[in-house]
Scaffold this active site. Structure first.
Site, PDB file in Angstrom:
ATOM      1  N   SER A  25       7.673  -9.832  91.408  1.00  0.00           N
ATOM      2  CA  SER A  25       5.987  -9.967  91.143  1.00  0.00           C
ATOM      3  C   SER A  25       5.981 -11.598  91.971  1.00  0.00           C
ATOM      4  O   SER A  25       5.542 -11.674  92.969  1.00  0.00           O
ATOM      5  CB  SER A  25       5.754  -9.658  89.912  1.00  0.00           C
ATOM      6  OG  SER A  25       5.473  -8.570  89.467  1.00  0.00           O
ATOM      7  N   HIS A  81       0.820 -25.206  89.264  1.00  0.00           N
ATOM      8  CA  HIS A  81      -0.103 -26.264  89.517  1.00  0.00           C
ATOM      9  C   HIS A  81       0.350 -27.295  88.774  1.00  0.00           C
ATOM     10  O   HIS A  81       0.635 -27.286  87.742  1.00  0.00           O
ATOM     11  CB  HIS A  81      -1.347 -25.582  88.860  1.00  0.00           C
ATOM     12  CG  HIS A  81      -1.605 -24.150  89.388  1.00  0.00           C
ATOM     13  ND1 HIS A  81      -2.425 -23.821  90.538  1.00  0.00           N
ATOM     14  CD2 HIS A  81      -1.666 -23.088  88.575  1.00  0.00           C
ATOM     15  CE1 HIS A  81      -2.484 -22.495  90.502  1.00  0.00           C
ATOM     16  NE2 HIS A  81      -2.159 -22.062  89.419  1.00  0.00           N
ATOM     17  N   CYS A  89       7.831  -7.621  87.247  1.00  0.00           N
ATOM     18  CA  CYS A  89       7.603  -6.353  86.930  1.00  0.00           C
ATOM     19  C   CYS A  89       9.180  -5.651  86.755  1.00  0.00           C
ATOM     20  O   CYS A  89      10.119  -6.143  87.169  1.00  0.00           O
ATOM     21  CB  CYS A  89       7.103  -5.586  87.912  1.00  0.00           C
ATOM     22  SG  CYS A  89       7.606  -5.445  89.599  1.00  0.00           S
TER      23      CYS A  89
END
Lengths: 135, 135
Positions: free
Chosen positions: B73, B78, B93
């Site tokens: 996934s 940030h 996942c």
């Protein structure tokens, strides 16, 4: 207190996490990375976001994983065409102003495009501020 | 029931959302996209993930936004160097087998690298299965 409020405004944000089941959109949208990339980038632009990067991967025989990097943070999407399932994330920071409205527009736009019949949604507030200690 | 269990295994997953405040790592790590990209991709590989794409953006005068796309996934990060704050996401996942262990290793690795003194963590289970209707 004033500095805390400034920090909240500068480092805060909002994160939507959606599990979209039973999606009834065009099959190409779930299967083909190029189609999904075009739609996601357009949806970001239409929602007033500034795109600063994008990366999509085509799984074989079908399925897509991808992200659009935004000045406002990111969109991430993963599809399982064989399950008609899409995992979607939209995260917007509030660096210079609130981007919650743009994020809501983007989430709504993608929900409408994917035509999911069942949606599980979590919303998580993000913050740079340390939790106050338990007293 | 058997088909529901299969769907859970195929479309399930796990999402970690971390707000890392007061990060005391090297400043370059928070400021410079190339440094952060190298560290994130290495951390993914060290955690047993398969990297299928990567995209990082350098903000001016400083700050990074980036994602690593994984067969399992994604990772998204940030940074706000002026606040010593990092927003981190790891989503895995469980398509063919559980990837929760790999995700836990990746989260731990990045937490250790960033040296945050305050961490707010949310964990969200992901699933392709429709919620049962309220009765």
């Amino acid at each position: 207190m004033a500095s805390e409020l400034t920090a909240v405004a500068a480092g805060g944000g909002h994160h939507w996490i959606l599990d979209l089941a039973d999606c009834r959109c065009e099959r190409d949208m779930l299967c083909d990375a190029a189609s999904m990339q075009t739609l996601c980038v357009q949806a970001c632009a239409d929602s007033g976001m500034r795109v600063v990067g994008q990366c999509f991967h085509q799984f074989q025989p079908e399925g897509v994983t991808g992200t659009v990097l935004l000045a406002e943070s990111h969109l991430a999407i993963h599809t399982w065409p064989e399950l008609n399932y899409v995992a979607l994330d939209v995260y917007v920071c509030d660096y210079s102003s609130s981007n919650v409205g743009k994020g809501q527009r983007l989430v709504r736009c993608l929900r409408d495009m994917l035509k999911a019949r069942a949606v599980r949604e979590h919303q998580v507030p993000r913050s740079s501020v340390r939790e106050p200690s338990a007293s």
